[in-house]
Write an enzyme that holds these catalytic residues in place. Structure first.
Site, short mmCIF file in Angstrom:
data_model
loop_
_atom_site.label_atom_id
_atom_site.label_comp_id
_atom_site.label_asym_id
_atom_site.label_seq_id
_atom_site.Cartn_x
_atom_site.Cartn_y
_atom_site.Cartn_z
N ILE A 213 40.28 21.98 23.99
CA ILE A 213 39.90 23.56 24.34
C ILE A 213 38.95 23.08 25.24
O ILE A 213 37.61 22.70 24.56
CB ILE A 213 39.69 24.33 23.29
CG1 ILE A 213 40.91 24.52 22.76
CG2 ILE A 213 39.35 25.78 24.07
CD1 ILE A 213 40.87 25.84 21.46
N GLY B 114 31.13 16.03 25.83
CA GLY B 114 31.72 16.70 24.86
C GLY B 114 32.07 18.04 25.62
O GLY B 114 32.90 18.04 26.53
N GLN B 115 31.50 19.09 25.20
CA GLN B 115 32.01 20.45 25.73
C GLN B 115 33.31 20.70 25.75
O GLN B 115 33.96 21.20 26.50
CB GLN B 115 31.36 20.50 27.31
CG GLN B 115 30.01 20.17 27.50
CD GLN B 115 29.21 20.48 28.81
OE1 GLN B 115 29.89 19.67 29.63
NE2 GLN B 115 28.39 21.57 28.97
N HIS B 116 33.75 20.50 24.61
CA HIS B 116 35.04 20.98 24.18
C HIS B 116 35.20 20.98 22.52
O HIS B 116 34.27 20.66 21.58
CB HIS B 116 36.09 19.81 24.41
CG HIS B 116 35.76 18.46 24.13
ND1 HIS B 116 35.59 18.00 23.04
CD2 HIS B 116 35.63 17.42 25.22
CE1 HIS B 116 35.12 16.54 23.19
NE2 HIS B 116 35.34 16.32 24.48
N ALA B 117 36.32 21.60 22.28
CA ALA B 117 36.78 21.72 20.84
C ALA B 117 38.04 21.18 20.61
O ALA B 117 38.94 20.93 21.75
CB ALA B 117 36.71 23.31 20.15
#
Ligand code: TYD
Length: 145
Positions: free
Chosen positions: A124, A51-54
């Site tokens: 992002i 993940g580590q995103h939006a």
């Protein structure tokens, strides 16, 4: 609205019987969007953070259909951690939520339902950029209310 209210845990109905369990997820019914994409993550382990995103456009529902994992969810102000450990539960993530998935059990199969087709441009991946974008997003949300 609190972060937990924005990202609710979903409990799916079990249509199983003595032959085994059956969970049905229909877009727009058990979850609040039409499903355009399905992907699943497996063979990750407890050392990995994904993940580590939006996402500017996508909404998701995450379900561990086997094994377990954790999701750290934040909107830049609040944070909460969900352990996904049952095929009958999921978590809904609206647009513009930052998520990290980690602590995968070796048998984890993390199923993700998405409201969009894949578009790398709507991700992002830089947290500082996310925080800046969130300030703008929140003030436009507040103007809409
Ligand atoms: P990534 O976003 O890093 O996965 P995760 O959110 O699970 O950590 O995606 C890994 C790679 O797969 C990256 O090159 C983009 C690609 N990808 C697609 O092409 N389509 C998709 O639907 C997804 C989720 C990823």
């Amino acid at each position: 609205m609190t972060l937990k209210e924005k990202c609710p845990i979903l409990q799916f109905t079990d249509l199983g019987d003595e032959r085994g369990k059956l969970v049905v997820i229909e877009g727009g019914q058990a979850i609040p969007f039409d499903i355009k994409r399905v992907f699943y993550i497996y063979d990750s382990d407890s050392t990995v953070v994904r993940g580590q995103h939006a996402n500017k456009e996508s909404e998701f529902v995450l379900i561990n259909v086997a094994g377990k994992s954790k999701v750290r969810i934040t909107d830049g102000r609040e944070e909460y951690i969900v352990e996904l450990n049952k095929p009958m539960m999921g978590v809904y993530l609206p647009k513009m939520i930052w998520k990290d998935m980690y602590d995968f059990s070796s048998d984890s199969v993390l199923l993700v339902l998405a409201s969009t087709h894949y578009d790398g441009k709507e991700y992002i991946r830089n947290y500082d950029e996310y925080i800046d974008a969130m300030e703008k997003y929140k003030s436009s949300e507040e103007r809409r209310v």
